[in-house]
Write a protein that holds these residues in place. Sequence first.
Motif, PDB file in Angstrom:
ATOM      1  N   HIS A  20       0.831  -1.206   0.000  1.00 17.97           N
ATOM      2  CA  HIS A  20       0.000   0.000   0.000  1.00 17.97           C
ATOM      3  C   HIS A  20       0.874   1.267   0.000  1.00 17.97           C
ATOM      4  CE1 HIS A  20      -3.366   2.651   0.726  1.00 17.97           C
ATOM      5  NE2 HIS A  20      -2.818   3.082   1.843  1.00 17.97           N
ATOM      6  N   GLN A  21       2.009   1.225   0.657  1.00 23.65           N
ATOM      7  CA  GLN A  21       2.927   2.363   0.646  1.00 23.65           C
ATOM      8  C   GLN A  21       3.495   2.598  -0.755  1.00 23.65           C
ATOM      9  OE1 GLN A  21       5.748   1.316   3.670  1.00 23.65           O
ATOM     10  NE2 GLN A  21       4.450   2.088   5.331  1.00 23.65           N
ATOM     11  N   ARG A  22       3.666   1.535  -1.520  1.00 29.47           N
ATOM     12  CA  ARG A  22       4.187   1.654  -2.889  1.00 29.47           C
ATOM     13  C   ARG A  22       3.102   2.017  -3.892  1.00 29.47           C
ATOM     14  NH1 ARG A  22       8.806  -2.868  -3.878  1.00 29.47           N
ATOM     15  NH2 ARG A  22       9.996  -2.426  -2.006  1.00 29.47           N
ATOM     16  N   VAL A  23       1.863   1.603  -3.610  1.00 30.81           N
ATOM     17  CA  VAL A  23       0.728   1.885  -4.501  1.00 30.81           C
ATOM     18  C   VAL A  23      -0.377   2.533  -3.651  1.00 30.81           C
ATOM     19  CG1 VAL A  23      -0.769   0.903  -6.279  1.00 30.81           C
ATOM     20  CG2 VAL A  23       1.346  -0.276  -5.682  1.00 30.81           C
ATOM     21  N   PRO A  24      -0.177   3.787  -3.230  1.00 33.79           N
ATOM     22  CA  PRO A  24      -1.132   4.415  -2.299  1.00 33.79           C
ATOM     23  C   PRO A  24      -2.499   4.719  -2.910  1.00 33.79           C
ATOM     24  CG  PRO A  24       0.546   5.986  -2.981  1.00 33.79           C
ATOM     25  CD  PRO A  24       0.946   4.648  -3.540  1.00 33.79           C
ATOM     26  N   VAL A  25      -2.616   4.637  -4.217  1.00 34.88           N
ATOM     27  CA  VAL A  25      -3.896   4.903  -4.882  1.00 34.88           C
ATOM     28  C   VAL A  25      -4.913   3.822  -4.538  1.00 34.88           C
ATOM     29  CG1 VAL A  25      -4.986   5.118  -7.156  1.00 34.88           C
ATOM     30  CG2 VAL A  25      -2.721   6.085  -6.763  1.00 34.88           C
ATOM     31  N   LEU A  26      -4.441   2.621  -4.275  1.00 40.51           N
ATOM     32  CA  LEU A  26      -5.326   1.481  -3.994  1.00 40.51           C
ATOM     33  C   LEU A  26      -5.485   1.284  -2.497  1.00 40.51           C
ATOM     34  CD1 LEU A  26      -3.830  -1.040  -6.563  1.00 40.51           C
ATOM     35  CD2 LEU A  26      -5.811   0.432  -6.866  1.00 40.51           C
ATOM     36  N   ILE A  31      -5.934  -4.142  -2.707  1.00 41.89           N
ATOM     37  CA  ILE A  31      -4.645  -4.817  -2.900  1.00 41.89           C
ATOM     38  C   ILE A  31      -4.784  -6.298  -2.579  1.00 41.89           C
ATOM     39  CG2 ILE A  31      -2.298  -5.014  -1.981  1.00 41.89           C
ATOM     40  CD1 ILE A  31      -2.354  -1.906  -1.720  1.00 41.89           C
ATOM     41  N   ARG A  32      -5.482  -6.628  -1.493  1.00 46.80           N
ATOM     42  CA  ARG A  32      -5.702  -8.041  -1.148  1.00 46.80           C
ATOM     43  C   ARG A  32      -6.453  -8.769  -2.260  1.00 46.80           C
ATOM     44  NH1 ARG A  32      -6.851  -5.687   3.760  1.00 46.80           N
ATOM     45  NH2 ARG A  32      -5.253  -6.044   5.324  1.00 46.80           N
ATOM     46  N   THR A  43       1.987  -2.435 -11.762  1.00 48.68           N
ATOM     47  CA  THR A  43       1.467  -2.204 -13.108  1.00 48.68           C
ATOM     48  C   THR A  43       0.232  -3.059 -13.365  1.00 48.68           C
ATOM     49  OG1 THR A  43       3.691  -1.715 -13.895  1.00 48.68           O
ATOM     50  CG2 THR A  43       2.043  -2.227 -15.558  1.00 48.68           C
ATOM     51  N   ALA A  44       0.288  -4.331 -12.993  1.00 52.20           N
ATOM     52  CA  ALA A  44      -0.854  -5.222 -13.196  1.00 52.20           C
ATOM     53  C   ALA A  44      -2.059  -4.749 -12.395  1.00 52.20           C
ATOM     54  CB  ALA A  44      -0.484  -6.650 -12.815  1.00 52.20           C
ATOM     55  N   MET A  45      -1.821  -4.262 -11.184  1.00 52.13           N
ATOM     56  CA  MET A  45      -2.916  -3.791 -10.344  1.00 52.13           C
ATOM     57  C   MET A  45      -3.535  -2.507 -10.903  1.00 52.13           C
ATOM     58  SD  MET A  45      -1.551  -4.384  -6.498  1.00 52.13           S
ATOM     59  CE  MET A  45      -1.193  -6.009  -5.854  1.00 52.13           C
ATOM     60  N   LEU A  46      -2.683  -1.584 -11.319  1.00 48.82           N
ATOM     61  CA  LEU A  46      -3.177  -0.291 -11.792  1.00 48.82           C
ATOM     62  C   LEU A  46      -3.807  -0.365 -13.179  1.00 48.82           C
ATOM     63  CD1 LEU A  46      -0.267   1.959 -10.509  1.00 48.82           C
ATOM     64  CD2 LEU A  46      -2.577   1.764  -9.559  1.00 48.82           C
ATOM     65  N   CYS A  47      -3.355  -1.315 -13.998  1.00 46.42           N
ATOM     66  CA  CYS A  47      -3.878  -1.437 -15.364  1.00 46.42           C
ATOM     67  C   CYS A  47      -5.087  -2.357 -15.458  1.00 46.42           C
ATOM     68  CB  CYS A  47      -2.783  -1.927 -16.310  1.00 46.42           C
ATOM     69  SG  CYS A  47      -1.475  -0.726 -16.540  1.00 46.42           S
ATOM     70  N   PHE A  48      -5.465  -3.011 -14.362  1.00 46.35           N
ATOM     71  CA  PHE A  48      -6.594  -3.929 -14.378  1.00 46.35           C
ATOM     72  C   PHE A  48      -7.878  -3.176 -14.695  1.00 46.35           C
ATOM     73  CE2 PHE A  48     -10.085  -6.062 -12.068  1.00 46.35           C
ATOM     74  CZ  PHE A  48     -10.109  -7.223 -12.801  1.00 46.35           C
ATOM     75  N   ASP A  49      -8.630  -3.685 -15.652  1.00 49.79           N
ATOM     76  CA  ASP A  49      -9.904  -3.087 -16.066  1.00 49.79           C
ATOM     77  C   ASP A  49     -11.021  -4.063 -15.721  1.00 49.79           C
ATOM     78  OD1 ASP A  49     -12.023  -1.817 -17.246  1.00 49.79           O
ATOM     79  OD2 ASP A  49     -11.209  -1.865 -19.277  1.00 49.79           O
ATOM     80  N   PRO A  50     -11.768  -3.816 -14.648  1.00 46.16           N
ATOM     81  CA  PRO A  50     -12.801  -4.767 -14.228  1.00 46.16           C
ATOM     82  C   PRO A  50     -13.925  -4.922 -15.256  1.00 46.16           C
ATOM     83  CG  PRO A  50     -12.902  -2.772 -12.901  1.00 46.16           C
ATOM     84  CD  PRO A  50     -11.678  -2.667 -13.755  1.00 46.16           C
ATOM     85  N   ILE A  51     -14.212  -3.889 -16.018  1.00 49.69           N
ATOM     86  CA  ILE A  51     -15.268  -3.986 -17.028  1.00 49.69           C
ATOM     87  C   ILE A  51     -14.839  -4.928 -18.142  1.00 49.69           C
ATOM     88  CG2 ILE A  51     -16.582  -2.679 -18.749  1.00 49.69           C
ATOM     89  CD1 ILE A  51     -16.397  -0.301 -16.761  1.00 49.69           C
TER      90      ILE A  51
END
Length: 75
Positions: A20-26, A31-32, A43-51
């Motif tokens: 979370h400290q590295r990716v504070p947007v989430l 993250i879990r 990158t995989a977390m931020l680029c994930f498109d749930p739609i």
Amino acid sequence: MPRARLHAFEGEQLTVQQIHQRVPVLSQRTIRDHLAAGRRTSTAMLCFDPIAAAARGGRITQRILRARSTAGSEC
């Protein structure tokens, strides 16, 4: 108090709080969820498109249902 669980993330063993400290947007909950789904990089977390993921899942489900219905009608 239980020890924090370590997760493989970008080649390191980190806790959810450290990630979370590295990716504070989430949020930590998000993250879990990403870790449970196998997304192990920021990158995989931020680029994930749930739609888009839901649409892919829908197409796969439609194919399975169509295959079942055609297999059932052949009997």
